[in-house]
Design a protein around this motif. Structure first.
Motif, short mmCIF file in Angstrom:
data_model
loop_
_atom_site.label_atom_id
_atom_site.label_comp_id
_atom_site.label_asym_id
_atom_site.label_seq_id
_atom_site.Cartn_x
_atom_site.Cartn_y
_atom_site.Cartn_z
N THR A 50 15.66 44.67 25.07
CA THR A 50 14.78 45.36 24.11
C THR A 50 15.48 45.63 22.79
OG1 THR A 50 15.36 47.54 25.02
CG2 THR A 50 13.42 46.44 25.94
N THR A 93 14.83 50.59 20.16
CA THR A 93 14.20 51.07 21.39
C THR A 93 14.28 52.59 21.43
OG1 THR A 93 14.91 49.07 22.59
CG2 THR A 93 14.26 50.96 23.92
N LYS A 136 8.24 42.97 26.90
CA LYS A 136 8.47 43.35 25.51
C LYS A 136 7.51 42.63 24.55
CE LYS A 136 12.24 43.67 22.11
NZ LYS A 136 11.64 42.92 21.00
#
Length: 284
Positions: free
Chosen positions: A26, A30, A182
């Motif tokens: 990610t 994040t 994601k």
């Protein structure tokens, strides 16, 4: 490494590596929302926070609602970031279930990752709704009598775009699912088996071995449900063939929490696992 060394995790705890693996995918943009759990301690004590990304600590029941608000605020500022709820099984399937269901029903644009160590470990190993049948906890000293609550299936019934299971023993499968999640807009849910050495009563050197055995015995199938379509992933694709599955006893015997299970109870569990995979054969 996104999670700095020297945190407060127990020896053999997979949580730091699980978070690292998540954040490797990610990235730095994040935001983690962490309800009360073991990670609340790992992510912040009197010595500071070991995370390189923002972490919002929340009450047990509030994490999905807080994450939804954070994502809305980021959108209003036209800032792109992945908002992830990182919660244990108690905060997911028991105390936080209503908030989880609400966020899923609204299809909030957040990722929800449940690291499932199958009990309330941070407060003394009390049973949760996700504690499996036969497992010892401090509140089920003779072994839990009820089945494990099927949270991934419950979430999938909300019609969200993505649900998956994962294991730290199959890290590339885990990270591939995080990467896919994601890129999807809407509510994404990943359920990660997270063996706990003190709570499951095994030596801290056996964490990955036990996580791997959970998959190899068929007790923990790896799969994803994308837009309602079910698909087995990783090693689990081969386990429909019964000859390739190890006996569940191989998994149980390494954990002291199952030491009071009778041979009849082990046989009952084996039959349930076999029945599940017979159903998978029909789907396949």
């Amino acid at each position: 490494m996104m999670l700095m060394r020297g945190n407060a995790a127990c020896p053999g705890c997979p949580i730091p590596r699980e978070i690292d693996a998540l954040l490797e995918v990610t990235g730095q943009k994040t935001v983690l929302v962490v309800p009360a759990s073991c990670t609340s301690v790992i992510m912040g004590d009197t010595n500071g926070m070991p995370s390189s990304v923002p972490v919002v600590h929340s009450a047990f029941a509030a994490a999905p609602a807080i994450a939804s608000g954070i994502k809305a605020a980021l959108n209003s500022k036209k800032e792109d970031a992945t908002v992830v709820v990182w919660a244990g099984d108690g905060g997911t399937g028991d105390i936080g279930l209503a908030s989880l269901s609400g966020a899923a029903e609204r299809n909030e644009d957040i990722m929800y990752l449940c690291y499932d160590n199958e009990a309330y470990m941070n407060t003394g190993v009390q049973r949760s709704g996700l504690t499996p049948y036969g497992a010892w906890t401090t509140t089920t000293p003779e072994g839990k009598r009820e089945r494990k609550k099927p949270i991934p299936q419950i979430v999938a019934e909300h019609g969200v775009p993505y649900v998956a299971t994962a294991s730290i023993a199959y890290i590339f499968d885990y990270q591939a699912k995080v990467k896919k999640a994601k890129e999807i807009q809407g509510f994404r849910y990943i359920h990660l088996l997270s063996p706990c050495p003190p709570g499951w009563r095994f030596d801290s050197s056996l964490t990955i071995r036990i996580a791997k055995l959970a998959v190899e015995t068929g007790i923990w199938p790896l799969y994803e449900i994308e837009k309602g379509k079910f698909r087995l992933t990783s090693l689990s694709k081969t386990l429909i063939d019964k000859s390739k599955r190890k006996p569940v006893l191989e998994y149980l015997k390494l954990q002291g929490r199952f030491s009071k299970m009778t041979s009849e109870e082990v046989k009952k569990l084996q039959n349930e696992v076999d029945e599940f995979w017979e159903e998978m054969q029909k789907i396949d």
